[in-house]
Design a protein around this motif. Structure first.
Motif, PDB file in Angstrom:
ATOM      1  N   VAL A  42       0.958  -1.140  -0.031  1.00 10.86           N
ATOM      2  CA  VAL A  42       0.010  -0.062   0.044  1.00 10.86           C
ATOM      3  C   VAL A  42       0.725   1.302   0.069  1.00 10.86           C
ATOM      4  O   VAL A  42       0.650   2.100  -0.961  1.00 10.86           O
ATOM      5  CB  VAL A  42      -0.957   0.037   1.177  1.00 10.86           C
ATOM      6  N   GLN A  43       1.990   1.213   0.751  1.00 13.10           N
ATOM      7  CA  GLN A  43       2.763   2.429   0.896  1.00 13.10           C
ATOM      8  C   GLN A  43       3.514   2.469  -0.434  1.00 13.10           C
ATOM      9  O   GLN A  43       3.759   3.702  -0.804  1.00 13.10           O
ATOM     10  CB  GLN A  43       3.639   2.348   2.244  1.00 13.10           C
ATOM     11  N   ARG A  46       1.046   3.979  -2.894  1.00 11.36           N
ATOM     12  CA  ARG A  46       0.813   5.283  -2.527  1.00 11.36           C
ATOM     13  C   ARG A  46       1.946   6.238  -3.122  1.00 11.36           C
ATOM     14  O   ARG A  46       1.892   7.493  -3.815  1.00 11.36           O
ATOM     15  CB  ARG A  46       0.628   5.626  -1.184  1.00 11.36           C
ATOM     16  N   CYS A  47       3.027   5.847  -2.673  1.00 12.31           N
ATOM     17  CA  CYS A  47       4.288   6.686  -3.152  1.00 12.31           C
ATOM     18  C   CYS A  47       4.396   6.699  -4.788  1.00 12.31           C
ATOM     19  O   CYS A  47       4.817   7.746  -5.235  1.00 12.31           O
ATOM     20  CB  CYS A  47       5.419   5.879  -2.538  1.00 12.31           C
ATOM     21  N   ASN A  49       2.147   6.535  -6.849  1.00  9.38           N
ATOM     22  CA  ASN A  49       0.939   7.500  -7.130  1.00  9.38           C
ATOM     23  C   ASN A  49       1.306   8.830  -7.134  1.00  9.38           C
ATOM     24  O   ASN A  49       1.129   9.806  -8.088  1.00  9.38           O
ATOM     25  CB  ASN A  49      -0.075   7.176  -6.675  1.00  9.38           C
ATOM     26  N   SER A  50       2.005   9.175  -6.000  1.00  4.16           N
ATOM     27  CA  SER A  50       2.460  10.694  -5.742  1.00  4.16           C
ATOM     28  C   SER A  50       3.405  11.049  -6.528  1.00  4.16           C
ATOM     29  O   SER A  50       3.793  12.167  -6.655  1.00  4.16           O
ATOM     30  CB  SER A  50       2.924  10.544  -4.180  1.00  4.16           C
ATOM     31  N   TRP A  82      -6.859  -3.203   2.983  1.00  7.11           N
ATOM     32  CA  TRP A  82      -5.717  -2.854   2.265  1.00  7.11           C
ATOM     33  C   TRP A  82      -5.747  -3.275   0.720  1.00  7.11           C
ATOM     34  O   TRP A  82      -5.250  -2.669   0.101  1.00  7.11           O
ATOM     35  CB  TRP A  82      -4.304  -3.236   2.890  1.00  7.11           C
ATOM     36  N   GLU A  85      -7.775  -1.152  -1.170  1.00  6.56           N
ATOM     37  CA  GLU A  85      -7.207   0.295  -1.211  1.00  6.56           C
ATOM     38  C   GLU A  85      -6.130   0.076  -2.522  1.00  6.56           C
ATOM     39  O   GLU A  85      -6.258   0.949  -3.476  1.00  6.56           O
ATOM     40  CB  GLU A  85      -6.408   0.563  -0.175  1.00  6.56           C
ATOM     41  N   LEU A  89      -6.109   2.267  -5.798  1.00  4.64           N
ATOM     42  CA  LEU A  89      -4.995   3.103  -6.132  1.00  4.64           C
ATOM     43  C   LEU A  89      -4.325   2.845  -7.584  1.00  4.64           C
ATOM     44  O   LEU A  89      -3.778   3.614  -8.335  1.00  4.64           O
ATOM     45  CB  LEU A  89      -3.857   3.023  -4.961  1.00  4.64           C
TER      46      LEU A  89
END
Length: 147
Positions: A42-43, A46-47, A49-50, A82, A85, A89
């Protein structure tokens, strides 16, 4: 430690030739090994994507997690949120999942172990980063390659 136990996770992002671009690790509390693995993914997503990264290959040391993310198996209740999510994402990016052996996951494992003793690792590794940003993860990676 044990399973479940106090956990941490780590992930690293490499470019298309395998050079380390980013590394992060953090303590995540009382979790199972599957919860720690999925939380790291997940982390990582997210990273990615950012940073507007696309065409991503997620390598996981857990074949269970790989099969769940490829939608071959249903997730257990304790990681379902998770998994949902991650699916949200990655809806707009190209992504694939592969299982790797422990030897291929040494840096992420070392980061997770390092954070247990030394606190969060969150380093962007790029030409404009400060020397401390680069060296912490690089020293960990160099130590791993010597082992």
């Amino acid at each position: 430690m044990g399973n479940p136990g106090i956990g941490s996770n780590g992930f690293c992002i490499r470019d298309e030739i395998g050079d380390l671009v980013y590394a992060q690790a953090e303590e995540i509390g009382h979790v199972t090994n599957n919860e720690a693995e999925i939380c790291a993914i997940v982390q990582a997503v997210r990273c990615c994507n950012s940073k507007n990264l696309n065409n991503i290959i997620i390598q996981t040391g857990s074949q269970l997690i790989q099969k769940i993310l490829e939608e071959e198996w249903k997730p257990p209740w304790n990681i379902a949120v998770w998994v949902d999510e991650i699916r949200e994402l990655v809806g707009h990016i190209q992504i694939s999942y592969t299982h790797i052996l422990r030897e291929g996951n040494k840096l992420a494992d070392a980061l997770a172990n390092h954070v247990t003793d030394n606190g969060r690792v969150d380093n962007i590794i790029n030409p404009t980063a400060g020397p401390d940003d680069y060296h912490q993860s690089s020293r960990i990676e160099e130590k791993i390659s010597q082992d």
